[in-house]
Motif scaffolding. Sequence first.
Motif, PDB file in Angstrom:
ATOM      1  N   HIS A  12       0.828  -1.203   0.000  1.00 50.46           N
ATOM      2  CA  HIS A  12       0.000   0.000   0.000  1.00 50.46           C
ATOM      3  C   HIS A  12       0.869   1.263   0.000  1.00 50.46           C
ATOM      4  O   HIS A  12       2.049   1.221   0.348  1.00 50.46           O
ATOM      5  N   VAL A  13       0.251   2.381  -0.370  1.00 48.26           N
ATOM      6  CA  VAL A  13       0.956   3.664  -0.365  1.00 48.26           C
ATOM      7  C   VAL A  13       0.875   4.249   1.039  1.00 48.26           C
ATOM      8  O   VAL A  13      -0.215   4.400   1.602  1.00 48.26           O
ATOM      9  N   HIS A  14       2.028   4.587   1.601  1.00 59.22           N
ATOM     10  CA  HIS A  14       2.110   5.033   2.992  1.00 59.22           C
ATOM     11  C   HIS A  14       2.503   6.501   3.094  1.00 59.22           C
ATOM     12  O   HIS A  14       3.126   7.063   2.189  1.00 59.22           O
ATOM     13  N   GLY A  15       2.141   7.093   4.220  1.00 58.48           N
ATOM     14  CA  GLY A  15       2.514   8.472   4.480  1.00 58.48           C
ATOM     15  C   GLY A  15       2.431   8.786   5.955  1.00 58.48           C
ATOM     16  O   GLY A  15       2.183   7.907   6.790  1.00 58.48           O
ATOM     17  N   ILE A  16       2.635  10.055   6.291  1.00 58.21           N
ATOM     18  CA  ILE A  16       2.650  10.498   7.691  1.00 58.21           C
ATOM     19  C   ILE A  16       1.868  11.798   7.822  1.00 58.21           C
ATOM     20  O   ILE A  16       1.543  12.447   6.825  1.00 58.21           O
ATOM     21  N   ASP A  17       1.524  12.151   9.054  1.00 58.17           N
ATOM     22  CA  ASP A  17       1.041  13.519   9.291  1.00 58.17           C
ATOM     23  C   ASP A  17       1.808  14.118  10.457  1.00 58.17           C
ATOM     24  O   ASP A  17       2.204  13.423  11.391  1.00 58.17           O
ATOM     25  N   LEU A  18       2.033  15.415  10.362  1.00 56.54           N
ATOM     26  CA  LEU A  18       2.945  16.104  11.288  1.00 56.54           C
ATOM     27  C   LEU A  18       2.352  17.411  11.785  1.00 56.54           C
ATOM     28  O   LEU A  18       1.505  18.024  11.119  1.00 56.54           O
ATOM     29  N   SER A  19       2.846  17.835  12.943  1.00 53.88           N
ATOM     30  CA  SER A  19       2.558  19.168  13.461  1.00 53.88           C
ATOM     31  C   SER A  19       3.788  19.621  14.239  1.00 53.88           C
ATOM     32  O   SER A  19       4.828  18.967  14.218  1.00 53.88           O
ATOM     33  N   HIS A  20       3.651  20.736  14.936  1.00 51.42           N
ATOM     34  CA  HIS A  20       4.789  21.251  15.705  1.00 51.42           C
ATOM     35  C   HIS A  20       5.202  20.298  16.827  1.00 51.42           C
ATOM     36  O   HIS A  20       6.309  20.406  17.366  1.00 51.42           O
ATOM     37  N   TYR A  21       4.328  19.349  17.187  1.00 47.58           N
ATOM     38  CA  TYR A  21       4.659  18.409  18.265  1.00 47.58           C
ATOM     39  C   TYR A  21       5.879  17.551  17.925  1.00 47.58           C
ATOM     40  O   TYR A  21       6.569  17.064  18.823  1.00 47.58           O
ATOM     41  N   GLN A  22       6.152  17.344  16.641  1.00 47.61           N
ATOM     42  CA  GLN A  22       7.328  16.552  16.256  1.00 47.61           C
ATOM     43  C   GLN A  22       8.617  17.380  16.270  1.00 47.61           C
ATOM     44  O   GLN A  22       9.692  16.831  16.062  1.00 47.61           O
ATOM     45  N   MET A  41      -6.315   2.398   1.677  1.00 47.00           N
ATOM     46  CA  MET A  41      -7.039   1.135   1.807  1.00 47.00           C
ATOM     47  C   MET A  41      -7.397   0.601   0.421  1.00 47.00           C
ATOM     48  O   MET A  41      -7.674   1.376  -0.511  1.00 47.00           O
ATOM     49  N   GLY A  42      -7.417  -0.731   0.302  1.00 43.36           N
ATOM     50  CA  GLY A  42      -7.858  -1.357  -0.944  1.00 43.36           C
ATOM     51  C   GLY A  42      -7.084  -0.873  -2.150  1.00 43.36           C
ATOM     52  O   GLY A  42      -5.859  -0.828  -2.156  1.00 43.36           O
ATOM     53  N   LYS A  43      -7.832  -0.451  -3.175  1.00 44.34           N
ATOM     54  CA  LYS A  43      -7.216   0.018  -4.416  1.00 44.34           C
ATOM     55  C   LYS A  43      -7.057   1.534  -4.456  1.00 44.34           C
ATOM     56  O   LYS A  43      -6.697   2.094  -5.493  1.00 44.34           O
ATOM     57  N   HIS A  44      -7.324   2.194  -3.341  1.00 43.14           N
ATOM     58  CA  HIS A  44      -7.177   3.651  -3.310  1.00 43.14           C
ATOM     59  C   HIS A  44      -5.703   4.039  -3.362  1.00 43.14           C
ATOM     60  O   HIS A  44      -4.825   3.281  -2.922  1.00 43.14           O
ATOM     61  N   GLY A  45      -5.442   5.236  -3.916  1.00 45.12           N
ATOM     62  CA  GLY A  45      -4.075   5.729  -4.008  1.00 45.12           C
ATOM     63  C   GLY A  45      -4.050   7.237  -4.029  1.00 45.12           C
ATOM     64  O   GLY A  45      -5.078   7.912  -3.848  1.00 45.12           O
ATOM     65  N   LEU A  46      -2.884   7.804  -4.282  1.00 44.06           N
ATOM     66  CA  LEU A  46      -2.710   9.253  -4.236  1.00 44.06           C
ATOM     67  C   LEU A  46      -3.643  10.015  -5.168  1.00 44.06           C
ATOM     68  O   LEU A  46      -4.090  11.121  -4.850  1.00 44.06           O
ATOM     69  N   ARG A  47      -3.980   9.421  -6.294  1.00 46.83           N
ATOM     70  CA  ARG A  47      -4.854  10.123  -7.241  1.00 46.83           C
ATOM     71  C   ARG A  47      -6.244  10.365  -6.668  1.00 46.83           C
ATOM     72  O   ARG A  47      -6.958  11.264  -7.112  1.00 46.83           O
ATOM     73  N   ASP A  48      -6.634   9.561  -5.689  1.00 50.39           N
ATOM     74  CA  ASP A  48      -7.957   9.744  -5.071  1.00 50.39           C
ATOM     75  C   ASP A  48      -8.041  11.038  -4.264  1.00 50.39           C
ATOM     76  O   ASP A  48      -9.142  11.556  -4.041  1.00 50.39           O
ATOM     77  N   ILE A  49      -6.910  11.541  -3.793  1.00 49.84           N
ATOM     78  CA  ILE A  49      -6.928  12.751  -2.971  1.00 49.84           C
ATOM     79  C   ILE A  49      -6.090  13.867  -3.608  1.00 49.84           C
ATOM     80  O   ILE A  49      -5.683  14.806  -2.928  1.00 49.84           O
ATOM     81  N   ARG A  50      -5.849  13.766  -4.874  1.00 51.43           N
ATOM     82  CA  ARG A  50      -5.058  14.777  -5.586  1.00 51.43           C
ATOM     83  C   ARG A  50      -5.794  16.121  -5.606  1.00 51.43           C
ATOM     84  O   ARG A  50      -6.997  16.189  -5.857  1.00 51.43           O
ATOM     85  N   PHE A  51      -5.075  17.176  -5.319  1.00 58.30           N
ATOM     86  CA  PHE A  51      -5.636  18.530  -5.377  1.00 58.30           C
ATOM     87  C   PHE A  51      -5.775  18.954  -6.836  1.00 58.30           C
ATOM     88  O   PHE A  51      -4.802  18.951  -7.583  1.00 58.30           O
ATOM     89  N   ARG A  52      -6.982  19.301  -7.233  1.00 58.76           N
ATOM     90  CA  ARG A  52      -7.234  19.731  -8.617  1.00 58.76           C
ATOM     91  C   ARG A  52      -7.038  21.244  -8.699  1.00 58.76           C
ATOM     92  O   ARG A  52      -7.787  22.016  -8.115  1.00 58.76           O
ATOM     93  N   HIS A  53      -6.024  21.642  -9.446  1.00 49.28           N
ATOM     94  CA  HIS A  53      -5.725  23.067  -9.605  1.00 49.28           C
ATOM     95  C   HIS A  53      -6.495  23.594 -10.804  1.00 49.28           C
ATOM     96  O   HIS A  53      -6.218  23.235 -11.948  1.00 49.28           O
ATOM     97  N   ILE A  54      -7.451  24.462 -10.541  1.00 50.53           N
ATOM     98  CA  ILE A  54      -8.354  24.945 -11.588  1.00 50.53           C
ATOM     99  C   ILE A  54      -8.182  26.449 -11.732  1.00 50.53           C
ATOM    100  O   ILE A  54      -8.263  27.200 -10.751  1.00 50.53           O
ATOM    101  N   HIS A  55      -7.952  26.883 -12.969  1.00 51.14           N
ATOM    102  CA  HIS A  55      -7.875  28.325 -13.238  1.00 51.14           C
ATOM    103  C   HIS A  55      -9.291  28.840 -13.463  1.00 51.14           C
ATOM    104  O   HIS A  55      -9.999  28.373 -14.340  1.00 51.14           O
ATOM    105  N   ILE A  56      -9.715  29.769 -12.641  1.00 47.93           N
ATOM    106  CA  ILE A  56     -11.072  30.295 -12.712  1.00 47.93           C
ATOM    107  C   ILE A  56     -11.060  31.652 -13.426  1.00 47.93           C
ATOM    108  O   ILE A  56     -10.408  32.590 -12.979  1.00 47.93           O
ATOM    109  N   LYS A  57     -11.800  31.739 -14.535  1.00 45.35           N
ATOM    110  CA  LYS A  57     -11.906  33.017 -15.236  1.00 45.35           C
ATOM    111  C   LYS A  57     -12.697  34.000 -14.373  1.00 45.35           C
ATOM    112  O   LYS A  57     -13.698  33.645 -13.761  1.00 45.35           O
TER     113      LYS A  57
END
Length: 302
Positions: free
Chosen positions: A78-88, A264-280
């Motif tokens: 699976h694809v792994h990652g971490i979350d951080l704050s000033h506590y680290q 989880m399962g077949k989910h990956g980074l693309r499921d939570i990718r930030f979509r950068h949209i240029h708004i006119k």
Amino acid sequence: MRKITIIFALLIALAAVGENASKRPKRGKKTVKTHHTAKHKKKTSRKKVVVKKIVPIDPRLDDPDYDPFLQCEDTCSHVHGIDLSHYQGQVFWETVGENTKTAYVYLKATEGGDRVDDLYERNIQLAHRYGLKVGSYHFFRPKTPLRLQLENFRLQCRPGEQDLIPMLDVETTGGLPTEEFCDSLIAFLGMMEREYRQAPLLYTYRNFYNKHLVGKVDDYKLMIAMYLPEEPVLADGRDITMWQYTSKGQIMGIKGYVDKSRFMGKHGLRDIRFRHIHIKGADPDAIPRYERESAQMKRRNW
């Protein structure tokens, strides 16, 4: 004659006193005997029963291939990652970036209406520099005015710096009844979605979700925290995008413990990718931000 009679009477009296004295019990022996008896009884009352505790043996220790130093990312795909704050504290991002098993990081940006994580700016810049996909999160305070919370987060979580959709950390009702709390939460999720033009990721604990959120947040992807060996399952059977499986993970470059998660399962980074949209017609103050996004996206290999 009278004197002889008196002397004879005195001798008889003295003899009687001596005889009575010889018949009296000896106090010393009696006292010692009583003392020993009490001491013996005291010892008997202090006698303790020792119960041996039975310590269960971890069955994994019988496995010759078991390695207690192996971590989840060492044993699965699976694809792994971490979350951080000033506590680290200060993180050695160059070392973290060299860990090919850590693909992403969620950084705490804000909390409530006025708190900003002291290390957010440093962390987001260095995490990008050393190649991690980065997202930002806000710790939700249900009783704090929603507009203040959104403004606080918006000032820190700038779209041009995000690789992953924003995340809302929900861990407390703030003492509100469940219905009132859910109304506040859903309203804030909608505000975040309108601000960033995409639905945020919702982070919470399994038990908290089962108690307060079943059927309330079906439109939002979930990161569920549960620190047990088996994968989490929610009361309503909802799909779980990500699982935070430990709060005591360890990784080179970070002192102490760190939260670790995986898809989880077949989910990956693309499921939570930030979509950068240029708004006119966007606010002129925001246009440079979107121009920066395009340049950054070209440098990131999605």
